[in-house]
Design a protein around this motif. Structure first.
Motif, PDB file in Angstrom:
ATOM      1  N   PHE A   1      -1.076  15.648   0.839  1.00 54.89           N
ATOM      2  CA  PHE A   1      -0.781  16.571  -0.264  1.00 54.89           C
ATOM      3  C   PHE A   1      -1.047  15.904  -1.616  1.00 54.89           C
ATOM      4  CE2 PHE A   1       2.620  17.607  -3.359  1.00 54.89           C
ATOM      5  CZ  PHE A   1       2.215  18.886  -3.709  1.00 54.89           C
TER       6      PHE A   1
ATOM      7  N   TYR B   1      -4.109  21.595  -1.649  1.00 55.37           N
ATOM      8  CA  TYR B   1      -3.194  21.674  -0.514  1.00 55.37           C
ATOM      9  C   TYR B   1      -1.767  21.852  -1.004  1.00 55.37           C
ATOM     10  CZ  TYR B   1      -6.397  20.031   3.177  1.00 55.37           C
ATOM     11  OH  TYR B   1      -7.396  19.895   4.103  1.00 55.37           O
TER      12      TYR B   1
ATOM     13  N   LEU C   1       2.297  21.264   0.156  1.00 55.73           N
ATOM     14  CA  LEU C   1       3.003  20.372   1.082  1.00 55.73           C
ATOM     15  C   LEU C   1       3.326  21.115   2.380  1.00 55.73           C
ATOM     16  CD1 LEU C   1       4.177  17.539   1.493  1.00 55.73           C
ATOM     17  CD2 LEU C   1       6.262  18.290   0.343  1.00 55.73           C
ATOM     18  N   GLU C   2       3.548  22.415   2.281  1.00 56.54           N
ATOM     19  CA  GLU C   2       3.800  23.211   3.486  1.00 56.54           C
ATOM     20  C   GLU C   2       2.572  23.165   4.407  1.00 56.54           C
ATOM     21  OE1 GLU C   2       4.565  24.180   0.430  1.00 56.54           O
ATOM     22  OE2 GLU C   2       6.744  24.250   0.622  1.00 56.54           O
TER      23      GLU C   2
ATOM     24  N   VAL D   1       7.894  14.603  -4.139  1.00 61.47           N
ATOM     25  CA  VAL D   1       6.458  14.533  -3.885  1.00 61.47           C
ATOM     26  C   VAL D   1       5.731  15.574  -4.749  1.00 61.47           C
ATOM     27  CG1 VAL D   1       4.701  15.015  -2.140  1.00 61.47           C
ATOM     28  CG2 VAL D   1       6.611  13.504  -1.598  1.00 61.47           C
ATOM     29  N   ARG D   2       6.319  16.762  -4.845  1.00 61.95           N
ATOM     30  CA  ARG D   2       5.701  17.797  -5.689  1.00 61.95           C
ATOM     31  C   ARG D   2       5.758  17.399  -7.164  1.00 61.95           C
ATOM     32  NH1 ARG D   2       8.946  21.257  -2.255  1.00 61.95           N
ATOM     33  NH2 ARG D   2       7.637  22.135  -0.615  1.00 61.95           N
TER      34      ARG D   2
ATOM     35  N   LYS E   1       3.225  14.618  -7.868  1.00 60.48           N
ATOM     36  CA  LYS E   1       1.821  15.041  -7.978  1.00 60.48           C
ATOM     37  C   LYS E   1       1.494  15.538  -9.388  1.00 60.48           C
ATOM     38  CE  LYS E   1      -1.752  17.556  -5.371  1.00 60.48           C
ATOM     39  NZ  LYS E   1      -2.044  18.364  -4.166  1.00 60.48           N
TER      40      LYS E   1
END
Lengths: 374, 374
Positions: A117, A123, A125-126, B166-167, B170
């Motif tokens: 991701f 992309y 993460l799902e 993580v999101r 990014k």
């Protein structure tokens, strides 16, 4: 500059000179010495090692020494999950299977849905998490039992890794990860942190078993930067240095040095239909002569033939491979026949694989690290 | 350059000009407008806001609007755990208690044992993790009930945060975190990644409740860089922007603008003996005259007196505080008497605190986020 090539964990470009790559990375070549020790310990050596596909290593001997002394070690590798798993991706896991069977070791497998991701635009993460489950089925399909294979999905099993990752992260400056992985100030901070997680799995067995348990990591040579760093900091952190055994890349059917997602005909995907597989193999680049007549007269060049390389990866019979090689050189085997033989082998492999993959859907949860370690 | 000062999440240096700091950070001052809305909603306003200790905010009005409309919001703040918790650290949590009581909101509290380990030399993660538990006791001692207070210990509860982090990660380049937090290429990659976790808790209630739940963050103004970033990226990630309410720093007893661990007499630790507390208060810097005679003649200067500032922080009676202020200015109150009054208040506060803290030891697990959210 025909000899220029680039190999990083995210990119393989140009014609790879594997010997030079090993020198530049500072890794050892696998020699008769390691092969003999393996044979002595197990009675045989997997063809992927004998045939030179796995060709280099770091400190393999120390794992073999532990094995000889009856000391514990573990196996570790993983994958950045994606939708387009091709059969080449299965090859290193076939070697893992051999190690697990021969040495009865625990096998830790990391599915880095976080990394995929973080480094790929477009992309969610799902999505990468969903691919992790899909790819896990392909791994399980190779025949692992749940008592030996422990699957880690980063985004879900982070609790196993984070404390180790924090310790690893404290040892690595931004400067170090930038130089090692080619990051820049434009790299996102998630991607910059990710290497700590790939490194952490190498130290996880020591945490889980409460004793020094080094890992052996069978992987493609482009992953070496992670484990070079892991080895650099292991001592300071009180962990054993990981050992590695490195493969070359799976060549693309259409002649690339590594199968490429951007050219779908360069690779056989596990989801391809028989018809697609046949077409791709029939269109593959060979070392054959332009015509059947010339082939019969001069013979082919299996050493520069993608189809022969695939025989080397998927035919376990040494005799069969030897005969293909000799018949090709002698002009007795035409490319069409040779491709048909390869198609037959791949078809059979994929049929069995997809049946096992289907059955894996019912048992996947048993392989999760979380059902086995508190 | 008497007016130079530095404020970052890790350092406060020099004489802080709070108005200038608010301007430079681009945050709003709390005005009669916000105070009136609070009074209208709750019938009263906590003295820490009325007396200007909490003095600035980002978008407080939007939380108050939600409250008026009966929409859900949550409270969030936290601490980098350390051995030397001083009573000043408890002050913002006293305001949290008021918010929880008045608005019946859920309160998420992050103990960043990972960060403390990552940014401090000489700490092990085991140590900072132990401090996290110790500091949690002090928080619970303020009277929170386990149905409302949800404690997150980063190294143990990372699974609640990592997918969000993580999101977030990014969206933040190395360049952004370097500029925002003053990181350099010598910063370790764990410390560089950590801001994603402090930001992630701001988005956690939305994930946990499956609906848009913005948070209000009562904290010292030095934490603004985290939440400025959080607000910058919230929209893109589909999360509501967090609101904040910012305090000044607790002044050191010996005259520093912020209590300092390097000068033990500048702060009263929760573990200090009565004797130590008395000595520290008696030695505190005041705005009094050099002699009792001069004090009686000219009066003191409570606006420039650390002891008076502590009265403002720990005396909840407005009448009492007003009387202290007026008596001081009129020369009717001598510094010794004033200090004795403060000692009496702090002694009483700490006695009650330590009794409650002792009782918290039996119930701490009930406050863990992991016992309440799957």
């Amino acid at each position: 500059m025909a000899n220029e090539f680039t190999v990083t964990p995210w990119e393989v470009k140009g014609k790879v000179d594997y010997m030079r790559l090993a020198r530049e990375f500072g890794v050892q070549l696998i020699t008769e010495n390691e092969i003999n020790t393996l044979r002595e310990l197990t009675g045989e050596v997997h063809y992927l090692i004998r045939r030179g596909f796995f060709y280099a290593h770091r400190d393999l001997q120390s794992i073999l020494n532990r094995q000889r002394s009856g000391l514990r070690w573990a196996l570790y590798n993983g994958r950045g999950p994606s939708a387009d798993l091709h059969i080449g991706h299965l090859v290193p896991w076939m070697l893992s299977k051999w190690f697990v069977d021969k040495f009865n070791v625990d096998y830790f497998f990391e599915l880095t849905d976080d990394e995929k991701f973080l480094v790929k635009e477009g992309y969610t993460l799902e999505q990468t998490n969903k691919y992790a489950y899909e790819n896990a089925l392909d791994l399980i399909a190779l025949g692992f039992t749940p008592d030996k294979l422990h699957i880690i999905i980063d985004s879900e099993d982070i609790k196993y890794l984070y404390k180790i990752a924090v310790r690893v992260g404290k040892k690595l400056t931004l400067s170090t990860v930038k130089h090692t992985f080619g990051f820049t100030d434009s790299t996102n901070v998630g991607a910059a942190f990710f290497p700590t997680l790939e490194i952490s799995v190498a130290f996880l067995p020591t945490e889980l078993y409460g004793e020094q348990v080094p890992v052996l990591i069978p992987t493609a040579i482009d992953q070496d930067p992670y484990f070079r760093l892991a080895r650099d900091i292991a001592d300071e952190l009180g962990y054993p240095k990981p050992s590695t055994i490195y493969s070359k890349f799976i060549p693309g059917l259409t002649g690339e040095d590594k199968m490429s997602a951007s050219n779908p005909d360069s690779a056989i995907y596990v989801t391809d239909s028989e018809k697609d597989v046949r077409r791709k193999i029939m269109n593959a680049l060979t070392g054959g002569q332009p015509t059947a007549e010339l082939q019969r007269k001069y013979g082919g060049d299996p050493d520069n033939c993608v189809v022969y390389k695939y025989h080397l990866l998927f035919q376990d019979s040494d005799e069969k491979v030897k005969k293909i090689y000799e018949d090709c050189r002698a002009g007795k085997l035409l490319c069409g026949e040779c491709k048909a033989m390869l198609f037959e082998r791949i078809r059979e492999f994929m049929k069995e694989h997809n049946e096992r993959r289907e059955r894996a859907k019912d048992v996947i949860e048993q392989y999760r690290i979380s059902v086995k370690f508190r």
